[in-house]
Design a protein around this motif. Sequence first.
Motif: not given
Length: 225
Positions: A93-111
Amino acid sequence: MKLRGLSIWGDSIAKGVVFDEQRGRYAVCRDNCVSRLSRDAGVEVENFSVMGNTTEQGLRRMEGQPLKPGNLAVIEFGGNDCDLDWAAACEHPEVEQYGRVPLEAFGENLRAMVRRVRDGGMIPALVTPPPLVAQRYFDWVSRKLDKARILNYLGDVEHIYRWQERYALMIRRVAARENAMLLDVRDWFLSQARFTDLMCVDGIHPNARGHELLFERFSGLLQNA
Protein backbone atom coordinates in the motif's frame (compact mmCIF):
# COMPACT_ATOMS: atom_id res chain seq x y z
CA MET A 1 -22.38 14.51 -44.08
CA LYS A 2 -25.27 12.07 -43.72
CA LEU A 3 -24.94 9.65 -40.81
CA ARG A 4 -24.91 6.10 -42.19
CA GLY A 5 -24.46 3.98 -39.07
CA LEU A 6 -22.48 3.36 -35.91
CA SER A 7 -19.03 1.85 -35.45
CA ILE A 8 -18.23 1.30 -31.78
CA TRP A 9 -14.91 0.70 -30.07
CA GLY A 10 -15.05 0.20 -26.33
CA ASP A 11 -14.94 -2.11 -23.35
CA SER A 12 -17.52 -4.19 -21.47
CA ILE A 13 -19.95 -1.28 -21.09
CA ALA A 14 -20.28 -0.81 -24.86
CA LYS A 15 -20.38 -4.61 -25.19
CA GLY A 16 -23.46 -4.64 -22.96
CA VAL A 17 -21.97 -6.71 -20.14
CA VAL A 18 -23.75 -6.72 -16.78
CA PHE A 19 -23.30 -8.79 -13.63
CA ASP A 20 -26.04 -11.40 -13.48
CA GLU A 21 -26.65 -11.85 -9.75
CA GLN A 22 -28.85 -14.93 -10.22
CA ARG A 23 -26.14 -16.79 -12.11
CA GLY A 24 -23.30 -15.14 -10.19
CA ARG A 25 -21.32 -14.15 -13.26
CA TYR A 26 -20.91 -11.53 -15.96
CA ALA A 27 -23.11 -11.89 -19.03
CA VAL A 28 -24.24 -9.79 -21.98
CA CYS A 29 -27.56 -8.10 -21.27
CA ARG A 30 -30.01 -9.08 -24.03
CA ASP A 31 -31.55 -5.61 -24.14
CA ASN A 32 -28.36 -3.63 -23.83
CA CYS A 33 -28.09 -0.19 -25.38
CA VAL A 34 -26.19 -1.21 -28.51
CA SER A 35 -28.32 -4.26 -29.30
CA ARG A 36 -31.47 -2.15 -28.99
CA LEU A 37 -30.06 0.56 -31.24
CA SER A 38 -29.54 -2.10 -33.87
CA ARG A 39 -32.86 -3.90 -33.29
CA ASP A 40 -35.35 -1.21 -32.24
CA ALA A 41 -33.92 2.01 -33.67
CA GLY A 42 -33.02 0.51 -37.03
CA VAL A 43 -29.41 1.67 -36.88
CA GLU A 44 -26.69 -0.27 -38.67
CA VAL A 45 -24.16 -1.10 -35.95
CA GLU A 46 -20.65 -2.54 -35.95
CA ASN A 47 -19.51 -3.24 -32.39
CA PHE A 48 -15.80 -3.93 -31.92
CA SER A 49 -15.97 -3.64 -28.12
CA VAL A 50 -14.22 -6.23 -25.92
CA MET A 51 -14.60 -6.75 -22.19
CA GLY A 52 -11.48 -5.68 -20.32
CA ASN A 53 -10.07 -3.57 -23.14
CA THR A 54 -8.11 -0.40 -22.49
CA THR A 55 -7.37 2.36 -25.01
CA GLU A 56 -4.09 0.63 -25.87
CA GLN A 57 -5.92 -2.51 -26.98
CA GLY A 58 -8.71 -0.50 -28.56
CA LEU A 59 -6.27 1.50 -30.66
CA ARG A 60 -4.63 -1.68 -31.94
CA ARG A 61 -8.03 -3.17 -32.69
CA MET A 62 -9.08 -0.04 -34.56
CA GLU A 63 -5.95 -0.18 -36.71
CA GLY A 64 -6.96 -3.65 -37.85
CA GLN A 65 -10.50 -2.73 -38.87
CA PRO A 66 -11.72 -1.05 -42.10
CA LEU A 67 -13.28 2.36 -41.50
CA LYS A 68 -16.65 3.32 -42.93
CA PRO A 69 -16.97 6.94 -44.12
CA GLY A 70 -20.15 8.57 -42.87
CA ASN A 71 -20.44 6.37 -39.78
CA LEU A 72 -20.44 7.78 -36.28
CA ALA A 73 -17.34 6.34 -34.58
CA VAL A 74 -18.23 5.89 -30.90
CA ILE A 75 -15.13 5.60 -28.68
CA GLU A 76 -15.92 4.38 -25.15
CA PHE A 77 -13.03 3.66 -22.79
CA GLY A 78 -11.79 4.59 -19.33
CA GLY A 79 -13.00 2.07 -16.77
CA ASN A 80 -10.18 -0.39 -17.42
CA ASP A 81 -7.57 2.28 -18.20
CA CYS A 82 -7.94 3.85 -14.76
CA ASP A 83 -8.18 0.56 -12.88
CA LEU A 84 -5.55 -0.22 -10.26
CA ASP A 85 -3.75 -3.44 -9.39
CA TRP A 86 -5.72 -4.22 -6.26
CA ALA A 87 -3.58 -7.20 -5.22
CA ALA A 88 -0.50 -4.97 -5.40
CA ALA A 89 -2.30 -2.23 -3.47
CA CYS A 90 -3.05 -4.80 -0.78
CA GLU A 91 0.50 -6.18 -0.66
CA HIS A 92 2.35 -2.86 -1.00
CA PRO A 93 0.00 0.00 0.00
CA GLU A 94 2.99 2.34 0.28
CA VAL A 95 3.75 2.09 -3.49
CA GLU A 96 1.93 4.63 -5.67
CA GLN A 97 0.11 3.36 -8.75
CA TYR A 98 -0.82 5.19 -11.97
CA GLY A 99 -3.55 3.00 -13.46
CA ARG A 100 -3.35 0.33 -16.14
CA VAL A 101 -2.91 3.16 -18.65
CA PRO A 102 -1.53 6.35 -17.03
CA LEU A 103 -3.68 9.43 -17.50
CA GLU A 104 -1.55 11.27 -20.09
CA ALA A 105 -1.06 8.10 -22.16
CA PHE A 106 -4.82 7.57 -21.98
CA GLY A 107 -5.36 11.04 -23.44
CA GLU A 108 -2.83 10.43 -26.23
CA ASN A 109 -4.51 7.14 -27.14
CA LEU A 110 -7.88 8.86 -27.37
CA ARG A 111 -6.43 11.59 -29.58
CA ALA A 112 -4.90 8.96 -31.87
CA MET A 113 -8.25 7.18 -32.21
CA VAL A 114 -10.13 10.40 -32.92
CA ARG A 115 -7.65 11.39 -35.63
CA ARG A 116 -7.64 7.93 -37.19
CA VAL A 117 -11.43 7.70 -37.59
CA ARG A 118 -11.65 11.30 -38.78
CA ASP A 119 -8.99 10.64 -41.42
CA GLY A 120 -11.17 7.72 -42.50
CA GLY A 121 -14.15 9.99 -43.09
CA MET A 122 -15.95 9.07 -39.89
CA ILE A 123 -17.46 11.32 -37.23
CA PRO A 124 -15.67 10.81 -33.88
CA ALA A 125 -17.69 10.73 -30.66
CA LEU A 126 -16.05 10.26 -27.26
CA VAL A 127 -17.97 8.73 -24.36
CA THR A 128 -17.41 9.44 -20.68
CA PRO A 129 -17.71 6.46 -18.29
CA PRO A 130 -20.74 6.23 -16.00
CA PRO A 131 -19.87 7.21 -12.43
CA LEU A 132 -18.87 4.26 -10.32
CA VAL A 133 -20.44 3.67 -6.92
CA ALA A 134 -17.37 3.89 -4.73
CA GLN A 135 -18.42 1.73 -1.77
CA ARG A 136 -19.83 -1.01 -3.99
CA TYR A 137 -16.74 -1.05 -6.17
CA PHE A 138 -14.43 -1.07 -3.16
CA ASP A 139 -16.31 -4.02 -1.67
CA TRP A 140 -16.18 -5.77 -5.05
CA VAL A 141 -12.47 -5.44 -5.79
CA SER A 142 -11.44 -6.18 -2.20
CA ARG A 143 -13.80 -9.13 -1.60
CA LYS A 144 -10.93 -11.65 -1.71
CA LEU A 145 -8.28 -9.33 -0.29
CA ASP A 146 -7.50 -7.45 2.91
CA LYS A 147 -9.88 -4.46 2.88
CA ALA A 148 -7.96 -2.60 5.58
CA ARG A 149 -4.69 -2.69 3.61
CA ILE A 150 -6.39 -1.52 0.41
CA LEU A 151 -8.05 1.28 2.35
CA ASN A 152 -4.61 2.17 3.68
CA TYR A 153 -3.52 2.67 0.07
CA LEU A 154 -6.61 4.66 -0.94
CA GLY A 155 -6.88 6.86 2.13
CA ASP A 156 -10.67 6.81 1.83
CA VAL A 157 -13.17 4.85 -0.27
CA GLU A 158 -14.25 7.89 -2.32
CA HIS A 159 -10.70 8.16 -3.70
CA ILE A 160 -11.81 5.51 -6.21
CA TYR A 161 -14.50 7.85 -7.53
CA ARG A 162 -12.11 10.81 -7.70
CA TRP A 163 -9.49 8.73 -9.51
CA GLN A 164 -12.00 7.68 -12.18
CA GLU A 165 -13.21 11.30 -12.44
CA ARG A 166 -9.77 12.41 -13.65
CA TYR A 167 -10.11 10.06 -16.63
CA ALA A 168 -13.60 11.39 -17.37
CA LEU A 169 -12.20 14.93 -17.32
CA MET A 170 -9.46 13.87 -19.75
CA ILE A 171 -12.10 12.56 -22.16
CA ARG A 172 -13.87 15.91 -22.03
CA ARG A 173 -10.61 17.77 -22.64
CA VAL A 174 -9.70 15.61 -25.64
CA ALA A 175 -13.18 16.04 -27.10
CA ALA A 176 -12.87 19.83 -26.77
CA ARG A 177 -9.34 20.04 -28.17
CA GLU A 178 -10.06 17.71 -31.09
CA ASN A 179 -13.49 19.23 -31.80
CA ALA A 180 -15.07 15.79 -31.41
CA MET A 181 -18.62 15.03 -30.35
CA LEU A 182 -18.97 14.30 -26.63
CA LEU A 183 -21.52 11.78 -25.37
CA ASP A 184 -21.45 12.61 -21.67
CA VAL A 185 -22.80 9.39 -20.19
CA ARG A 186 -21.41 10.40 -16.82
CA ASP A 187 -23.63 13.46 -16.71
CA TRP A 188 -26.63 11.47 -17.93
CA PHE A 189 -26.30 9.16 -14.92
CA LEU A 190 -25.48 11.87 -12.38
CA SER A 191 -28.58 13.79 -13.45
CA GLN A 192 -30.74 10.92 -12.17
CA ALA A 193 -32.02 11.27 -8.59
CA ARG A 194 -30.80 7.78 -7.68
CA PHE A 195 -28.21 6.87 -10.24
CA THR A 196 -26.95 4.07 -7.99
CA ASP A 197 -30.14 2.16 -8.88
CA LEU A 198 -28.86 2.06 -12.47
CA MET A 199 -25.60 0.30 -11.54
CA CYS A 200 -24.74 -3.37 -10.96
CA VAL A 201 -23.66 -4.84 -7.65
CA ASP A 202 -20.02 -4.39 -8.72
CA GLY A 203 -20.51 -0.62 -8.71
CA ILE A 204 -19.04 0.01 -12.17
CA HIS A 205 -21.27 -1.59 -14.86
CA PRO A 206 -24.71 -0.18 -15.71
CA ASN A 207 -27.47 -2.71 -15.09
CA ALA A 208 -30.50 -3.36 -17.33
CA ARG A 209 -32.14 -0.13 -16.13
CA GLY A 210 -28.93 1.74 -16.83
CA HIS A 211 -28.90 0.40 -20.39
CA GLU A 212 -32.49 1.58 -20.76
CA LEU A 213 -31.33 5.12 -19.95
CA LEU A 214 -28.41 4.79 -22.37
CA PHE A 215 -30.73 3.64 -25.14
CA GLU A 216 -33.16 6.51 -24.58
CA ARG A 217 -30.40 9.12 -24.71
CA PHE A 218 -28.48 7.60 -27.62
CA SER A 219 -31.58 7.03 -29.73
CA GLY A 220 -32.64 10.63 -29.14
CA LEU A 221 -29.25 11.89 -30.29
CA LEU A 222 -29.37 9.71 -33.40
CA GLN A 223 -32.83 10.98 -34.30
CA ASN A 224 -31.53 14.54 -34.12
CA ALA A 225 -28.51 13.58 -36.21
